[in-house]
Design an enzyme around this catalytic site. Sequence first.
Site, mmCIF file in Angstrom:
data_model
loop_
_atom_site.group_PDB
_atom_site.id
_atom_site.type_symbol
_atom_site.label_atom_id
_atom_site.label_comp_id
_atom_site.label_asym_id
_atom_site.label_seq_id
_atom_site.Cartn_x
_atom_site.Cartn_y
_atom_site.Cartn_z
ATOM 1 N N HIS A 9 -3.026 -5.845 -3.654
ATOM 2 C CA HIS A 9 -4.102 -6.837 -3.471
ATOM 3 C C HIS A 9 -5.337 -6.180 -3.938
ATOM 4 C CE1 HIS A 9 -5.490 -4.465 -0.131
ATOM 5 N NE2 HIS A 9 -4.264 -4.309 0.370
ATOM 6 N N GLU A 83 2.257 -4.156 4.615
ATOM 7 C CA GLU A 83 1.911 -2.844 4.533
ATOM 8 C C GLU A 83 2.615 -2.213 5.943
ATOM 9 O OE1 GLU A 83 1.346 -0.047 3.504
ATOM 10 O OE2 GLU A 83 -0.478 -0.227 2.655
#
Length: 213
Positions: A9, A83
Site C-alpha cells: 500500500h 499485515e
Amino acid sequence: MTKILLIRHGETAWNAVRRLQGHTDIPLSPTGERQAQALARALAKEPLDAIISSDLGRAVQTAQAVAALHPQVPLHTDAGLRERGYGAFEGLLYTEIAERYPIEFAEWQARDVDAVMPAGERVAESFRQFYQRCQDGIARWAEKYPQQNIMIVAHGGVLECAYRAANGLTLDGPRDFAIRNATVNRFRMDAGVLAMESWGEAIHLDGALDEML
C-alpha cells in the site's frame, strides 16, 4: 500458472515516523494518496483479471485507485492478507516498544520466528504463523484465477513473506531487501510454487515525487 502483481500500500503517517501499524486501520497520508495515483497510472494498461486487497483501509485505498482505471475488473478484499498482528506493540514507535517491552523487542529484532508479542487490543502472531497465513492467502487467490493476471495489494510483511518464499530464504535470516510503498513486484505461481520475476519497480514514484515539489 497465475501471474501476480504484489503491491505494498501507499505510505501512511505512521509509516513515515516508524509507528507500528499491524492490524490497526490507518488511512493513506497525502503522500500515500499521490503514490496510489501514480501506481494507478503506471498500471493503467496492465492486463488484470482481478484485484485483491487486504481489508485494511490503507490497502483498500491503494487498490481502489488502480481499480478506478480498470472498471471491468472485480475488486475483492481478504482479511487473510492483512499485515502481521503485533498485539500490544501496535500504535507504538519502535523506540517506545524497546523501552516498554525490552525482552520481547529483543526477541523480535533477533528474528525469533516463534516469539509472540504481548497480548493487546488486537491479535499477536508469531512470524511463522504469519508466514503461513500469507502463503495460504496468496496461493488461494492464485488457485481461484488460474492462468490469469491478478494484483494483490497488501502490506510490507506480506511482501517480505512472498520474497522469502520465492527466493528460498529462511524465516530467521535478516531482511536485507527494501520493501517500498506502492512499488510494483512481479511474481508467478505455478503448480503451487511461487517465483519472483521482478522486484521494486519504482519509476512511477519518481514522477509522483516531482509532482510534490
